[in-house]
Write a protein that holds these residues in place. Structure first.
Motif, PDB file in Angstrom:
ATOM      1  N   LEU A   1      52.832  20.784  19.060  1.00 25.10           N
ATOM      2  CA  LEU A   1      52.340  20.387  17.676  1.00 25.10           C
ATOM      3  C   LEU A   1      51.080  20.237  17.750  1.00 25.10           C
ATOM      4  O   LEU A   1      49.812  20.646  17.389  1.00 25.10           O
ATOM      5  N   LEU A   2      51.052  18.909  19.047  1.00 22.53           N
ATOM      6  CA  LEU A   2      49.691  18.270  19.496  1.00 22.53           C
ATOM      7  C   LEU A   2      48.307  18.993  20.185  1.00 22.53           C
ATOM      8  O   LEU A   2      47.530  19.380  19.109  1.00 22.53           O
TER       9      LEU A   2
ATOM     10  N   TYR B   1      50.726  32.301  13.020  1.00 25.36           N
ATOM     11  CA  TYR B   1      51.742  33.155  12.809  1.00 25.36           C
ATOM     12  C   TYR B   1      52.359  33.930  13.768  1.00 25.36           C
ATOM     13  O   TYR B   1      53.945  34.090  13.666  1.00 25.36           O
ATOM     14  N   PRO B   2      51.712  34.222  14.899  1.00 29.03           N
ATOM     15  CA  PRO B   2      52.245  34.599  16.187  1.00 29.03           C
ATOM     16  C   PRO B   2      53.522  34.019  16.591  1.00 29.03           C
ATOM     17  O   PRO B   2      54.944  33.868  16.782  1.00 29.03           O
ATOM     18  N   VAL B   3      53.051  32.187  16.552  1.00 34.40           N
ATOM     19  CA  VAL B   3      54.092  31.166  16.688  1.00 34.40           C
ATOM     20  C   VAL B   3      55.031  30.580  15.983  1.00 34.40           C
ATOM     21  O   VAL B   3      56.276  30.858  17.033  1.00 34.40           O
ATOM     22  N   LEU B   4      54.967  30.806  14.827  1.00 34.53           N
ATOM     23  CA  LEU B   4      56.106  31.459  14.108  1.00 34.53           C
ATOM     24  C   LEU B   4      57.170  32.116  13.723  1.00 34.53           C
ATOM     25  O   LEU B   4      57.834  32.042  14.447  1.00 34.53           O
ATOM     26  N   GLY B   5      56.521  33.629  14.273  1.00 31.25           N
ATOM     27  CA  GLY B   5      57.128  34.793  14.570  1.00 31.25           C
ATOM     28  C   GLY B   5      58.089  34.301  16.016  1.00 31.25           C
ATOM     29  O   GLY B   5      59.777  35.469  15.696  1.00 31.25           O
ATOM     30  N   HIS B   6      57.670  34.271  17.125  1.00 34.78           N
ATOM     31  CA  HIS B   6      58.204  33.588  18.136  1.00 34.78           C
ATOM     32  C   HIS B   6      59.179  32.612  18.016  1.00 34.78           C
ATOM     33  O   HIS B   6      60.941  32.628  18.265  1.00 34.78           O
ATOM     34  N   ALA B   7      59.498  31.992  16.731  1.00 32.18           N
ATOM     35  CA  ALA B   7      60.185  30.202  16.822  1.00 32.18           C
ATOM     36  C   ALA B   7      61.633  31.282  16.277  1.00 32.18           C
ATOM     37  O   ALA B   7      62.310  30.579  16.788  1.00 32.18           O
TER      38      ALA B   7
END
Length: 126
Positions: free
Chosen positions: A61-62, A113-119
């Motif tokens: 997150l940092l 957006y891609p990180v949220l999709g991966h999560a």
């Protein structure tokens, strides 16, 4: 003090504050990065331990905060250059600031957006 002369802090002041804060955050990151990288010369084992502590969700997150700070600082820096060196820059500084903020938001949403999709795939197993 006569009424109406108190500076209330408009967009220009807040962009100045944000530019300074992001600059300090970037400097702090670079300072820590140089220190932890220098640790490899002192003790490779200690370096490995320090780097292992970076593999946490909080540090991830940092890292997005760092990306946000660098991106805003860079875009606002281009705006500052335009205000300083373009003859009409001061006249359009407010519009340029809102353009910087809008572009920053679009790019940050695109970066996250891609990180949220991966999560979501990791959490819900699709």
């Amino acid at each position: 003090m006569p009424a109406g002369t108190l500076y209330r802090g408009r967009e220009g002041m807040w962009s100045w504050v944000a530019h300074r804060v992001t600059g300090v955050l970037i400097f702090f990151f670079l300072f820590v990065h140089v220190l932890d990288t220098a640790l490899v010369r002192v003790s490779p084992e200690a370096y490995d331990e320090v780097v292992a502590t970076y593999k946490t969700p909080i540090v991830a997150l940092l890292e997005y905060g760092l990306v946000a700070a660098i991106l805003f600082h860079a875009l606002n820096g281009l705006r500052v250059i335009a205000v300083d060196f373009w003859s009409k820059g001061a006249r359009y500084q407010k519009q340029m600031l809102w353009s910087v903020v809008g572009l920053w938001l679009v790019l940050m949403i695109g970066a996250i957006y891609p990180v949220l999709g991966h999560a979501a795939r990791e959490l819900f197993g699709s």
